[in-house]
Design a protein around this motif. Structure first.
Motif, short mmCIF file in Angstrom:
data_model
loop_
_atom_site.label_atom_id
_atom_site.label_comp_id
_atom_site.label_asym_id
_atom_site.label_seq_id
_atom_site.Cartn_x
_atom_site.Cartn_y
_atom_site.Cartn_z
N LEU A 147 0.82 -1.21 0.00
CA LEU A 147 0.00 0.00 0.00
C LEU A 147 0.85 1.26 0.00
O LEU A 147 0.46 2.29 -0.55
CB LEU A 147 -0.94 -0.01 1.21
CG LEU A 147 -2.06 -1.06 1.13
CD1 LEU A 147 -2.81 -1.16 2.43
CD2 LEU A 147 -3.01 -0.73 -0.02
N TYR A 148 2.03 1.18 0.60
CA TYR A 148 2.92 2.34 0.58
C TYR A 148 3.35 2.66 -0.85
O TYR A 148 3.51 3.83 -1.21
CB TYR A 148 4.15 2.07 1.44
CG TYR A 148 5.05 3.28 1.60
CD1 TYR A 148 4.75 4.28 2.53
CD2 TYR A 148 6.17 3.44 0.79
CE1 TYR A 148 5.56 5.40 2.65
CE2 TYR A 148 6.97 4.56 0.90
CZ TYR A 148 6.67 5.53 1.84
OH TYR A 148 7.47 6.64 1.96
N SER A 149 3.51 1.62 -1.68
CA SER A 149 3.88 1.84 -3.07
C SER A 149 2.76 2.54 -3.84
O SER A 149 3.01 3.30 -4.78
CB SER A 149 4.22 0.52 -3.77
OG SER A 149 5.40 -0.03 -3.26
N PHE A 150 1.51 2.30 -3.43
CA PHE A 150 0.38 2.91 -4.12
C PHE A 150 0.16 4.36 -3.69
O PHE A 150 0.02 5.24 -4.52
CB PHE A 150 -0.90 2.10 -3.87
CG PHE A 150 -1.00 0.86 -4.69
CD1 PHE A 150 -1.21 0.93 -6.06
CD2 PHE A 150 -0.89 -0.40 -4.11
CE1 PHE A 150 -1.30 -0.23 -6.83
CE2 PHE A 150 -0.98 -1.55 -4.86
CZ PHE A 150 -1.19 -1.47 -6.23
N ASP A 151 0.08 4.60 -2.40
CA ASP A 151 -0.28 5.97 -1.97
C ASP A 151 0.45 6.44 -0.72
O ASP A 151 0.01 7.38 -0.06
CB ASP A 151 -1.79 6.05 -1.72
CG ASP A 151 -2.26 5.10 -0.62
OD1 ASP A 151 -1.40 4.46 0.02
OD2 ASP A 151 -3.48 5.02 -0.39
#
Length: 500
Positions: free
Chosen positions: A169-173
């Motif tokens: 999720l950190y890679s997404f937002d």
């Protein structure tokens, strides 16, 4: 401003053929962008057909042996605009390894490409060294333009599921999560609204963890059931038993060795000419395992001057520490029954039918349990199956055979040391349950297991080994037949060549 240039469609096809001859991937071979003194991101832009600086374009061409860079470039040139974005969407290769070479696998890549249109989960399984990670890299490398997002995550360090979700999720937002259920819902929202390719490399690292049954298994099945437009590509040394690979949403590919042509290309890339006698036999001996072939080639060159036939005449296998570690890691995850099946197959050294294998177990087994054990070993790609008209037989790949044989000898040696110290035969496990000499043969002198075990014990006990074995035999008369098992047979077999 410096001039910029981009490759034409025909030019990219020329570049593609050139990099295949070297065994390089499009963007995952570090040597390519390093030789060109550029970056992976710029190399991606080259393949995307974007304009890049002319001197870098020329260097990229030169790195794969293309001297006439103008032959692959579009005819017109324009000023280079540094404001042009490098690549659309998310590209997180942070945990992806670099490849030194990649050969063959055209059929496997075509199969994966066919599946991604419908499959939510694809699992690539196979024994250590077969190139599962390399195939996943090559596939992701080739197909990345079809996805808005691409994220590579390694599971080799056994991350908790919450840690994996947080990382994804950190890679997404750039957000973080502390709850698995909430994190899974958030991830699914991204997978629904954006076509993404997630690669989870090394699932075997979490298969034995407590989290597998309680969290990971359900997480993967949720991703396979939910409606989204993304694909999750997983590599594993074994197929997860709790995830049935059936239907369009779940697909499984068992990776076998390289075919002969691709294996020959690999060997030539490592310095052989491709004309040496015995190359086909070498490839068959290692079952086309690319990692194993990379290990043995420099050994053949250094010790045998490139004479493949001379190496084969030694009737041995070079495994290497890293591959040996991978194989032993697989063996460590086996149940007692699965391990005993492998030990018997290593003792036989040839295909054995189910019925024949069943008769040698000390305690009569439920056929269903034995069949389940064999099926489990096949899921782990540790068995080779031979199918005849009336029955089937099972054996081990040579690399697995050697690793199992080494482990069996080590366990037998350790058990002997404990019994000698304690005078208690209860510490005999493999001595009791297995006959170290292949059943039905008189060729004890040529038996690898008994010879290696004798050598190990001689290093420990020296000239006192015959008396040590006699002392073990003296412990048996008052024991029940079930407690003794094969102990006496094994001790006598070890004594015979000592002329006692």
């Amino acid at each position: 401003m410096s001039k910029s240039v981009n490759a034409s469609t025909e030019g990219l096809a020329i570049a593609d053929r050139a990099r295949k001859r070297l065994g390089w991937t499009k963007t995952s071979t570090a040597r390519w962008w390093q030789d060109a003194h550029t970056s992976r991101a710029t190399l991606r832009r080259f393949w995307h057909g974007d304009r890049i600086q002319r001197d870098i374009f020329i260097a990229i061409c030169a790195a794969v042996g293309i001297s006439d860079w103008q032959a692959i470039a579009e005819s017109c040139e324009a000023d280079f605009d540094p404001a042009i974005p490098e690549f659309p969407g998310i590209r997180d290769w942070q945990e992806a390894p670099d490849l030194d070479s990649f050969f063959g696998r055209d059929r496997e890549l075509a199969q994966l490409e066919q599946w991604i249109s419908t499959a939510k989960i694809i699992i690539i399984s196979g024994m250590g060294g077969m190139g599962k990670t390399a195939l996943a890299l090559a596939f992701a490398d080739a197909m990345q333009l079809q996805f808005h997002g691409l994220i590579w995550r390694s599971l080799h360090h056994s991350p908790s599921l919450i840690a994996l979700l947080d990382s994804l999720l950190y890679s997404f937002d750039k957000t973080s999560v502390t709850n698995i259920a909430k994190g899974t819902i958030q991830l699914l929202q991204y997978l629904k609204h954006h076509r993404c390719l997630l690669i989870l490399d090394g699932l075997e690292a979490v298969l034995q963890s407590p989290e597998w049954e309680t969290e990971y298994s359900e997480f993967i099945q949720t991703l396979s059931r939910d409606r989204h437009q993304s694909c999750i590509l997983i590599t594993s040394r074994e197929q997860p038993r709790t995830i049935p690979l059936e239907g369009k949403n779940l697909r499984g590919l068992t990776l076998l060795g390289l075919r002969n042509t691709a294996a020959l290309d690999l060997l030539k890339s490592r310095g052989l000419t491709g004309k040496e006698l015995g190359l086909s036999a070498l490839i068959q001996l290692y079952r086309g395992n690319p990692f194993a072939l990379k290990i043995v080639t420099p050994f053949i060159q250094t010790v045998f001057g490139g004479n493949v036939a001379a190496f084969l005449n030694q009737n041995t296998l070079i495994v290497g520490d890293r591959l040996r570690t991978l194989l032993h890691q697989q063996l460590e995850r086996l149940s007692d029954l699965e391990r005993e099946i492998l030990y018997w197959l290593a003792i036989w050294q040839e295909p054995v039918s189910f019925c024949r294998l069943q008769t040698h177990f000390l305690v009569l087994l439920d056929p269903a349990a034995l069949l389940e054990g064999i099926a489990s070993l096949e899921r782990r790609s540790l068995l080779e199956s031979w199918f005849g008209e009336e029955s089937s037989a099972f054996t081990l790949q040579p690399l697995v055979m050697q690793s199992v044989r080494e482990e069996l000898v080590e366990r037998a040696t350790a058990e002997m040391k404990r019994v000698v110290q304690s005078h208690d035969i209860r510490y005999f496990k493999v001595w009791r349950s297995l006959m170290f000499v292949r059943p039905g043969t008189d060729d004890i002198a040529g038996d690898r297991i008994i010879n290696q075990l004798r050598e190990n014990l001689w290093q420990i006990y020296g000239a006192t080994l015959p008396q040590t074995l006699q002392n073990v035999l003296a412990l048996l008369p008052d024991q029940s037949p079930l407690a003794v098992g094969y102990i006496g047979c094994n001790a006598i077999a070890l004594l015979q060549p000592l002329d006692l």
